[in-house]
Design a protein around this motif. Structure first.
Motif, mmCIF file in Angstrom:
data_model
loop_
_atom_site.group_PDB
_atom_site.id
_atom_site.type_symbol
_atom_site.label_atom_id
_atom_site.label_comp_id
_atom_site.label_asym_id
_atom_site.label_seq_id
_atom_site.Cartn_x
_atom_site.Cartn_y
_atom_site.Cartn_z
ATOM 1 N N LEU A 25 0.790 -1.146 -0.091
ATOM 2 C CA LEU A 25 0.123 -0.189 0.011
ATOM 3 C C LEU A 25 0.768 1.137 -0.008
ATOM 4 C CD1 LEU A 25 -2.836 -1.187 2.725
ATOM 5 C CD2 LEU A 25 -2.939 -0.898 0.204
ATOM 6 N N LEU A 26 1.915 1.297 0.616
ATOM 7 C CA LEU A 26 2.950 2.438 0.898
ATOM 8 C C LEU A 26 4.093 2.191 0.555
ATOM 9 C CD1 LEU A 26 1.130 3.955 4.018
ATOM 10 C CD2 LEU A 26 0.725 5.051 1.724
ATOM 11 N N PRO A 27 4.622 1.698 -0.562
ATOM 12 C CA PRO A 27 6.200 1.514 -0.930
ATOM 13 C C PRO A 27 6.950 2.672 -0.571
ATOM 14 C CG PRO A 27 4.887 1.449 -3.006
ATOM 15 C CD PRO A 27 3.917 1.703 -1.781
ATOM 16 N N VAL A 28 8.153 2.352 -0.102
ATOM 17 C CA VAL A 28 9.181 3.561 0.149
ATOM 18 C C VAL A 28 9.927 3.697 -1.074
ATOM 19 C CG1 VAL A 28 10.639 2.168 1.049
ATOM 20 C CG2 VAL A 28 10.682 4.514 1.527
ATOM 21 N N GLN A 29 10.098 5.005 -1.516
ATOM 22 C CA GLN A 29 10.750 5.185 -2.727
ATOM 23 C C GLN A 29 11.678 6.449 -2.473
ATOM 24 O OE1 GLN A 29 7.485 5.685 -5.343
ATOM 25 N NE2 GLN A 29 7.541 3.514 -6.189
ATOM 26 N N GLY A 30 12.570 6.559 -3.507
ATOM 27 C CA GLY A 30 13.555 7.888 -3.500
ATOM 28 C C GLY A 30 14.351 7.634 -2.588
ATOM 29 N N GLU A 31 14.565 9.384 -1.924
ATOM 30 C CA GLU A 31 15.650 9.345 -0.864
ATOM 31 C C GLU A 31 15.159 8.873 0.383
ATOM 32 O OE1 GLU A 31 16.207 13.526 -0.320
ATOM 33 O OE2 GLU A 31 16.987 13.828 -2.376
ATOM 34 N N ALA A 32 13.971 8.579 0.747
ATOM 35 C CA ALA A 32 13.686 7.786 1.804
ATOM 36 C C ALA A 32 14.102 6.350 1.910
ATOM 37 C CB ALA A 32 12.009 7.799 1.885
ATOM 38 N N ALA A 33 14.050 5.739 0.554
ATOM 39 C CA ALA A 33 14.464 4.309 0.458
ATOM 40 C C ALA A 33 15.869 4.280 0.740
ATOM 41 C CB ALA A 33 14.240 3.930 -0.968
ATOM 42 N N GLU A 34 16.534 5.269 0.131
ATOM 43 C CA GLU A 34 18.308 5.350 0.310
ATOM 44 C C GLU A 34 18.438 5.243 1.753
ATOM 45 O OE1 GLU A 34 20.895 5.176 -1.589
ATOM 46 O OE2 GLU A 34 19.506 4.538 -3.354
ATOM 47 N N GLY A 35 17.782 6.335 2.355
ATOM 48 C CA GLY A 35 17.965 6.234 4.059
ATOM 49 C C GLY A 35 17.651 5.044 4.810
ATOM 50 N N MET A 36 16.618 4.197 4.372
ATOM 51 C CA MET A 36 16.266 3.011 4.955
ATOM 52 C C MET A 36 17.095 2.034 4.644
ATOM 53 S SD MET A 36 12.075 2.904 5.162
ATOM 54 C CE MET A 36 12.268 1.342 6.226
ATOM 55 N N HIS A 37 17.744 1.886 3.381
ATOM 56 C CA HIS A 37 18.745 0.846 3.237
ATOM 57 C C HIS A 37 19.918 1.081 4.068
ATOM 58 C CE1 HIS A 37 17.641 -1.136 -0.669
ATOM 59 N NE2 HIS A 37 16.954 -0.198 -0.869
ATOM 60 N N TRP A 38 20.640 2.499 4.386
ATOM 61 C CA TRP A 38 21.578 2.469 5.277
ATOM 62 C C TRP A 38 21.169 1.908 6.891
ATOM 63 C CZ3 TRP A 38 26.622 3.307 4.209
ATOM 64 C CH2 TRP A 38 26.931 3.909 3.121
ATOM 65 N N LEU A 39 19.845 2.314 7.193
ATOM 66 C CA LEU A 39 19.336 1.923 8.402
ATOM 67 C C LEU A 39 19.391 0.324 8.411
ATOM 68 C CD1 LEU A 39 18.243 2.696 11.174
ATOM 69 C CD2 LEU A 39 15.863 2.863 10.135
ATOM 70 N N ALA A 40 18.719 -0.211 7.328
ATOM 71 C CA ALA A 40 18.725 -1.791 7.550
ATOM 72 C C ALA A 40 20.065 -2.481 7.419
ATOM 73 C CB ALA A 40 17.866 -2.210 6.164
ATOM 74 N N GLY A 41 21.061 -1.848 6.806
ATOM 75 C CA GLY A 41 22.230 -2.185 6.947
ATOM 76 C C GLY A 41 22.951 -2.498 8.083
ATOM 77 N N GLY A 42 22.915 -1.339 8.896
ATOM 78 C CA GLY A 42 23.324 -0.998 10.230
ATOM 79 C C GLY A 42 22.718 -2.038 11.074
ATOM 80 N N ALA A 43 21.311 -2.114 11.094
ATOM 81 C CA ALA A 43 20.806 -3.042 11.876
ATOM 82 C C ALA A 43 21.161 -4.352 11.808
ATOM 83 C CB ALA A 43 19.238 -2.981 11.776
ATOM 84 N N ILE A 44 21.354 -4.821 10.480
ATOM 85 C CA ILE A 44 21.873 -6.175 10.320
ATOM 86 C C ILE A 44 23.181 -6.544 10.850
ATOM 87 C CG2 ILE A 44 22.541 -7.851 8.446
ATOM 88 C CD1 ILE A 44 20.432 -6.754 6.810
#
Length: 347
Positions: A25-44
């Motif tokens: 319903l609410l896919p993340v895109q653009g700059e927000a997706a880039e920020g979440m990629h960094w956040l997910a990598g740090g969490a892993i």
């Protein structure tokens, strides 16, 4: 009366379903997706660091002596499973299983075994817990390197073979934090053991983040238009058949080879399972964002199917053991040590 098994739909499974729904319903895109990629990598990275900090090396050393059992489990995980996956993919027509889902089935069969659920079900079935701790841990640590190599052998990743850069990325994101956690264990191990909630939150939170990112990208590329209901039904049937083959096959094999009933439970539960915890971050590194969501579908389905099936099977093992020995003997020191171990993986 016929007693039907209760479905083991836990909160994490429902959270996974909700995450897929949110990404739809609410896919993340653009700059927000880039920020979440960094956040997910740090969490892993934090997740594997905490696992390294909490895992006592004595657990691996204590169970390593049972080499026949460990060799059989690793053979099921990294030899039999990949070959079965290859056979299914090679014989399944593309009209029933789209190429990306077929790749996901093969990827599922290349993953390491679970840790937490393998140990939990072995314990529930009154099996060899020490062996389950050792084998599932070895499977997960080895899988950080073995799975990418098997992907290079069985799959073509992003249109080309697996590169050294990709292996390096996986090692940096998963293996390096784990090794650092082991090296710093004398100083941070006690703190990590006292903060179990942090590991649980990091564990499940990192998976949900990566699943959300993968499915957001897949939805943006027309995920649900590419997967008709017929393909989902076929995929569900394939996952059920693969699990049934390994549950039944590992049981027959252990009995033919003369393993004890306690060893049999460890082999069945460790040798038939696949790790969602390891699969999610690896899929994010190995596959393009547009493909990762489809590749993860077979893994997510298999994850829940194995939990429900193994819960029923573990209860049957426990009932049979209870009938033979209503009062279980005091576990050996080695088993007591292993039973208190903090597992490497959570699902």
């Amino acid at each position: 009366m016929i007693r039907l098994p209760r479905l083991n739909l836990d909160g994490f499974t429902m959270a996974l379903a909700a995450t897929v729904g949110l990404a739809t319903l609410l896919p993340v895109q653009g700059e927000a997706a880039e920020g979440m990629h960094w956040l997910a990598g740090g969490a892993i990275a934090l997740l594997f660091f905490l696992h390294g900090a909490r895992l006592p090396r004595e657990e691996v050393i204590a169970g390593i002596a049972h080499w026949r059992l460990h060799l059989l489990i690793l053979s099921l995980t990294y030899v039999a499973f990949p070959l079965i996956g290859w056979l299914v993919v090679a014989t399944m027509p593309a009209s029933l299983l789209p190429p990306a889902l077929a790749m996901g089935v093969q990827f599922l069969c290349l993953l390491p075994s679970t840790v937490q659920s393998s140990i939990a079900f072995t314990s529930m079935a009154r099996g060899n817990v020490a062996a389950a701790v050792c084998s599932s841990t070895l499977s997960n640590i080895g899988g950080i390197l073995v799975t990418p190599l098997l992907v290079a052998l069985f799959l073509k990743v992003q249109g080309a073979g697996l590169s050294l850069d990709t292996i390096g990325t996986i090692a940096a994101q998963l293996l390096l934090p784990f090794v650092l956690g082991q090296l710093l264990r004398p100083w941070v191990g006690g703190w990590a053991a006292r903060h179990k909630t942090l590991l649980k939150f990091t564990d499940r939170g990192s998976i949900l983040l990566v699943v959300y990112l993968a499915f957001s990208e897949a939805v943006a590329n027309g995920l649900w238009h590419q997967v008709p209901p017929q393909s989902l039904a076929v995929l569900l049937a394939i996952d059920c058949i693969i699990l049934a083959v390994f549950l039944g096959g590992s049981t027959l094999l252990t009995r033919r080879l003369g393993f004890s009933k306690a060893d049999e439970t460890a082999i069945v539960f460790c040798g038939s399972k696949k790790s969602l915890v390891s699969g999610v971050p690896m899929a994010g590194v190995l596959f393009s964002p547009a493909t990762a969501g489809l590749v993860l579908l077979p893994v997510m389905l298999f994850h829940q199917i194995q939990l429900m099936a193994c819960a029923v099977l573990a209860r049957r093992y426990a009932d049979a053991a209870e009938a033979l020995d209503p009062e279980p003997a005091e576990p050996a020191p080695q088993a007591r040590i292993a039973a208190t171990a903090q597992p490497l993986g959570r699902t």
